[in-house]
Write a protein that holds these residues in place. Sequence first.
Motif, PDB file in Angstrom:
ATOM      1  N   ASP A 301       0.834  -1.201   0.000  1.00 37.26           N
ATOM      2  CA  ASP A 301       0.000   0.000   0.000  1.00 37.26           C
ATOM      3  C   ASP A 301       0.870   1.252   0.000  1.00 37.26           C
ATOM      4  OD1 ASP A 301      -1.935   1.930   0.335  1.00 37.26           O
ATOM      5  OD2 ASP A 301      -2.453   1.355   2.383  1.00 37.26           O
ATOM      6  N   ASP A 302       0.743   2.069  -1.029  1.00 36.04           N
ATOM      7  CA  ASP A 302       1.544   3.283  -1.144  1.00 36.04           C
ATOM      8  C   ASP A 302       1.277   4.250   0.006  1.00 36.04           C
ATOM      9  OD1 ASP A 302       3.312   4.739  -3.343  1.00 36.04           O
ATOM     10  OD2 ASP A 302       1.940   6.252  -2.551  1.00 36.04           O
ATOM     11  N   GLU A 303       0.030   4.341   0.439  1.00 36.28           N
ATOM     12  CA  GLU A 303      -0.294   5.254   1.531  1.00 36.28           C
ATOM     13  C   GLU A 303       0.436   4.863   2.805  1.00 36.28           C
ATOM     14  OE1 GLU A 303      -4.442   5.996   2.085  1.00 36.28           O
ATOM     15  OE2 GLU A 303      -4.871   6.005  -0.056  1.00 36.28           O
ATOM     16  N   LEU A 304       0.573   3.579   3.031  1.00 39.12           N
ATOM     17  CA  LEU A 304       1.239   3.095   4.236  1.00 39.12           C
ATOM     18  C   LEU A 304       2.759   3.154   4.111  1.00 39.12           C
ATOM     19  CD1 LEU A 304       1.180   1.630   7.000  1.00 39.12           C
ATOM     20  CD2 LEU A 304       1.090  -0.526   5.715  1.00 39.12           C
ATOM     21  N   TRP A 305       3.309   2.589   3.049  1.00 37.41           N
ATOM     22  CA  TRP A 305       4.758   2.426   2.924  1.00 37.41           C
ATOM     23  C   TRP A 305       5.498   3.705   2.541  1.00 37.41           C
ATOM     24  CZ3 TRP A 305       7.960  -2.308   2.326  1.00 37.41           C
ATOM     25  CH2 TRP A 305       7.355  -3.428   2.936  1.00 37.41           C
ATOM     26  N   ILE A 306       4.820   4.597   1.837  1.00 35.08           N
ATOM     27  CA  ILE A 306       5.514   5.792   1.335  1.00 35.08           C
ATOM     28  C   ILE A 306       4.980   7.083   1.955  1.00 35.08           C
ATOM     29  CG2 ILE A 306       6.125   7.118  -0.719  1.00 35.08           C
ATOM     30  CD1 ILE A 306       7.416   4.384  -0.668  1.00 35.08           C
ATOM     31  N   GLN A 307       3.674   7.178   2.102  1.00 39.82           N
ATOM     32  CA  GLN A 307       3.085   8.456   2.461  1.00 39.82           C
ATOM     33  C   GLN A 307       2.900   8.696   3.959  1.00 39.82           C
ATOM     34  OE1 GLN A 307      -0.329   9.592  -0.032  1.00 39.82           O
ATOM     35  NE2 GLN A 307       0.125   7.839  -1.347  1.00 39.82           N
ATOM     36  N   GLY A 308       2.832   7.636   4.763  1.00 39.51           N
ATOM     37  CA  GLY A 308       2.498   7.808   6.175  1.00 39.51           C
ATOM     38  C   GLY A 308       3.544   8.543   6.984  1.00 39.51           C
ATOM     39  N   ILE A 309       4.787   8.129   6.888  1.00 37.39           N
ATOM     40  CA  ILE A 309       5.945   8.813   7.475  1.00 37.39           C
ATOM     41  C   ILE A 309       5.800   9.024   8.982  1.00 37.39           C
ATOM     42  CG2 ILE A 309       7.624  10.647   7.085  1.00 37.39           C
ATOM     43  CD1 ILE A 309       6.345  11.295   4.474  1.00 37.39           C
ATOM     44  N   GLY A 310       5.496   7.959   9.699  1.00 37.51           N
ATOM     45  CA  GLY A 310       5.404   8.080  11.145  1.00 37.51           C
ATOM     46  C   GLY A 310       5.471   6.726  11.819  1.00 37.51           C
ATOM     47  N   TYR A 311       5.407   6.722  13.146  1.00 39.03           N
ATOM     48  CA  TYR A 311       5.571   5.491  13.905  1.00 39.03           C
ATOM     49  C   TYR A 311       4.380   4.547  13.786  1.00 39.03           C
ATOM     50  CZ  TYR A 311       9.983   6.771  16.113  1.00 39.03           C
ATOM     51  OH  TYR A 311      11.306   7.076  16.338  1.00 39.03           O
ATOM     52  N   THR A 312       3.175   5.069  13.667  1.00 36.45           N
ATOM     53  CA  THR A 312       2.029   4.179  13.486  1.00 36.45           C
ATOM     54  C   THR A 312       2.153   3.437  12.165  1.00 36.45           C
ATOM     55  OG1 THR A 312       0.497   5.430  14.884  1.00 36.45           O
ATOM     56  CG2 THR A 312      -0.480   4.103  13.137  1.00 36.45           C
ATOM     57  N   ALA A 313       2.524   4.144  11.110  1.00 39.43           N
ATOM     58  CA  ALA A 313       2.752   3.490   9.818  1.00 39.43           C
ATOM     59  C   ALA A 313       3.919   2.523   9.902  1.00 39.43           C
ATOM     60  CB  ALA A 313       3.020   4.540   8.735  1.00 39.43           C
ATOM     61  N   ALA A 314       4.989   2.916  10.566  1.00 43.49           N
ATOM     62  CA  ALA A 314       6.187   2.085  10.642  1.00 43.49           C
ATOM     63  C   ALA A 314       5.902   0.746  11.317  1.00 43.49           C
ATOM     64  CB  ALA A 314       7.296   2.824  11.383  1.00 43.49           C
ATOM     65  N   ASP A 315       5.102   0.756  12.362  1.00 44.91           N
ATOM     66  CA  ASP A 315       4.771  -0.501  13.037  1.00 44.91           C
ATOM     67  C   ASP A 315       3.998  -1.441  12.123  1.00 44.91           C
ATOM     68  OD1 ASP A 315       5.970  -0.547  15.595  1.00 44.91           O
ATOM     69  OD2 ASP A 315       4.516   0.880  16.354  1.00 44.91           O
ATOM     70  N   ARG A 316       3.113  -0.882  11.318  1.00 45.37           N
ATOM     71  CA  ARG A 316       2.373  -1.707  10.343  1.00 45.37           C
ATOM     72  C   ARG A 316       3.324  -2.261   9.285  1.00 45.37           C
ATOM     73  NH1 ARG A 316      -2.963  -0.276   9.121  1.00 45.37           N
ATOM     74  NH2 ARG A 316      -2.673  -1.617   7.287  1.00 45.37           N
ATOM     75  N   ILE A 317       4.267  -1.439   8.832  1.00 45.34           N
ATOM     76  CA  ILE A 317       5.238  -1.880   7.825  1.00 45.34           C
ATOM     77  C   ILE A 317       6.106  -3.006   8.379  1.00 45.34           C
ATOM     78  CG2 ILE A 317       7.272  -1.178   6.491  1.00 45.34           C
ATOM     79  CD1 ILE A 317       5.942   1.635   6.311  1.00 45.34           C
ATOM     80  N   LEU A 318       6.522  -2.875   9.627  1.00 46.77           N
ATOM     81  CA  LEU A 318       7.335  -3.931  10.246  1.00 46.77           C
ATOM     82  C   LEU A 318       6.582  -5.265  10.255  1.00 46.77           C
ATOM     83  CD1 LEU A 318       8.931  -2.038  13.282  1.00 46.77           C
ATOM     84  CD2 LEU A 318      10.102  -2.821  11.208  1.00 46.77           C
ATOM     85  N   ASP A 319       5.299  -5.212  10.559  1.00 49.64           N
ATOM     86  CA  ASP A 319       4.497  -6.439  10.552  1.00 49.64           C
ATOM     87  C   ASP A 319       4.445  -7.053   9.154  1.00 49.64           C
ATOM     88  OD1 ASP A 319       3.917  -6.372  13.259  1.00 49.64           O
ATOM     89  OD2 ASP A 319       2.034  -5.270  12.989  1.00 49.64           O
ATOM     90  N   GLU A 320       4.294  -6.202   8.147  1.00 50.35           N
ATOM     91  CA  GLU A 320       4.226  -6.722   6.768  1.00 50.35           C
ATOM     92  C   GLU A 320       5.579  -7.249   6.318  1.00 50.35           C
ATOM     93  OE1 GLU A 320       2.323  -4.019   4.070  1.00 50.35           O
ATOM     94  OE2 GLU A 320       0.525  -3.837   5.315  1.00 50.35           O
ATOM     95  N   LEU A 321       6.653  -6.604   6.713  1.00 58.54           N
ATOM     96  CA  LEU A 321       7.980  -7.124   6.377  1.00 58.54           C
ATOM     97  C   LEU A 321       8.175  -8.515   6.962  1.00 58.54           C
ATOM     98  CD1 LEU A 321      10.284  -3.997   6.946  1.00 58.54           C
ATOM     99  CD2 LEU A 321      10.002  -5.249   4.795  1.00 58.54           C
ATOM    100  N   ARG A 322       7.817  -8.678   8.212  1.00 60.40           N
ATOM    101  CA  ARG A 322       7.976  -9.996   8.839  1.00 60.40           C
ATOM    102  C   ARG A 322       7.135 -11.050   8.126  1.00 60.40           C
ATOM    103  NH1 ARG A 322       7.422 -10.193  15.122  1.00 60.40           N
ATOM    104  NH2 ARG A 322       5.663  -8.838  14.593  1.00 60.40           N
ATOM    105  N   THR A 323       5.883 -10.703   7.805  1.00 62.05           N
ATOM    106  CA  THR A 323       4.996 -11.663   7.129  1.00 62.05           C
ATOM    107  C   THR A 323       5.530 -12.052   5.771  1.00 62.05           C
ATOM    108  OG1 THR A 323       3.045 -10.830   8.299  1.00 62.05           O
ATOM    109  CG2 THR A 323       2.675 -12.027   6.235  1.00 62.05           C
ATOM    110  N   ASP A 324       5.897 -11.065   4.963  1.00 62.75           N
ATOM    111  CA  ASP A 324       6.317 -11.339   3.584  1.00 62.75           C
ATOM    112  C   ASP A 324       7.684 -12.018   3.518  1.00 62.75           C
ATOM    113  OD1 ASP A 324       3.983 -10.256   2.611  1.00 62.75           O
ATOM    114  OD2 ASP A 324       4.839  -8.278   2.242  1.00 62.75           O
ATOM    115  N   LEU A 325       8.610 -11.593   4.351  1.00 66.20           N
ATOM    116  CA  LEU A 325       9.969 -12.109   4.251  1.00 66.20           C
ATOM    117  C   LEU A 325      10.157 -13.461   4.939  1.00 66.20           C
ATOM    118  CD1 LEU A 325      12.043  -8.841   4.726  1.00 66.20           C
ATOM    119  CD2 LEU A 325      11.431  -9.997   2.592  1.00 66.20           C
ATOM    120  N   THR A 326       9.163 -13.895   5.665  1.00 64.58           N
ATOM    121  CA  THR A 326       9.264 -15.228   6.287  1.00 64.58           C
ATOM    122  C   THR A 326       8.382 -16.248   5.574  1.00 64.58           C
ATOM    123  OG1 THR A 326       7.548 -14.606   7.918  1.00 64.58           O
ATOM    124  CG2 THR A 326       9.861 -14.330   8.566  1.00 64.58           C
ATOM    125  N   LYS A 327       7.844 -15.884   4.437  1.00 66.92           N
ATOM    126  CA  LYS A 327       7.020 -16.813   3.654  1.00 66.92           C
ATOM    127  C   LYS A 327       7.904 -17.895   3.027  1.00 66.92           C
ATOM    128  CE  LYS A 327       3.165 -13.769   2.484  1.00 66.92           C
ATOM    129  NZ  LYS A 327       2.464 -13.013   1.432  1.00 66.92           N
TER     130      LYS A 327
END
Length: 327
Positions: A301-327
């Motif tokens: 999601d562009d709004e989350l990964w690029i546009q959010g620019i804050g800690y709430t967005a970052a925590d969501r991105i970290l969760d997605e990184l863990r999910t995708d990279l451990t597949k």
Amino acid sequence: MTTPSAARPLVAGSLAVAAALVLTSCGSSDSGSGSGGPGSSSDSGTHTVATAMGDIEVPVAPERVVVLDTAELDSALTLGVKPVGATHTGTESGFLSYLPKDRVEGIEDVGEMMTPNLEAVAALKPDLILTSKIRHGAAYGELSKIAPTVMTENTGRPWKENFQVHADALGKVPAAEKVVAGYDAHVAEVTEALGGKEKAASTEVNMVRFVEGADIRVYGRQNYIGTILADVGLGRPAIVDKAEDGFSYDVSPERIDQADADVVFHSTYGDAKKSKETQTVGSGLWRNMAAVRSGRVFPVDDELWIQGIGYTAADRILDELRTDLTK
């Protein structure tokens, strides 16, 4: 948010006209310069905050905050402050969709991010305005007559430093310390889930953004998402070091194979066809990339990964990184 026009400061012409109309009826409350150091208190219920425009006095506990960009909105909500007003981006959803609906419900929309409606801002009678110099520096004079206006120099890469300025202005420094500690712990958990620092560093990751009206961007190290990838300790391919000022390296659909890596994340700003996403991901060059062949390409999601620019967005991105990279 990083849009095709993100690096351009706001043109103040129309804003000045609106402000003149507003301020004749609303009066002014110049923020002035504080005499104490950053974070110091005074007898008038204000404290001094160091900003890109110098030290200014802001209320110790502001109650009516207006934010003029996505990073400032993320910061305020992360710290438990619901602004009375905020700008929207060029997205169809208005306020960025990753933000919980109950957290943004009731916030007054004061116009598009690059062209906020100063009359709407003044009508909310704010006691604090948060934004950045790169976005609205040209309108600082008008904004500071409406309410004390705290500006950081830039947005994007210095998001962590900016968050500290926002926290100081909002009177939420202790809360900010807890947020940062929580983020650091989350980063450590994700790195461990990826197999530890050494394994994370051996996985080269690229972030590709399809942008309507611009070339395809391969994101470098000096931007919001680049800092998060670095925090986790992920490797980056050599192409990212070609990025101008560390921000992004632009490629055409005919050179998209240069964006190959062990893992490729991609997002789209604007229309899929106009941004060349449809053309590119359907091409032979794209399908032949190693990341595509191995099933290690993930749309995000562009709004989350690029546009959010804050800690709430970052925590969501970290969760997605863990999910995708451990597949």
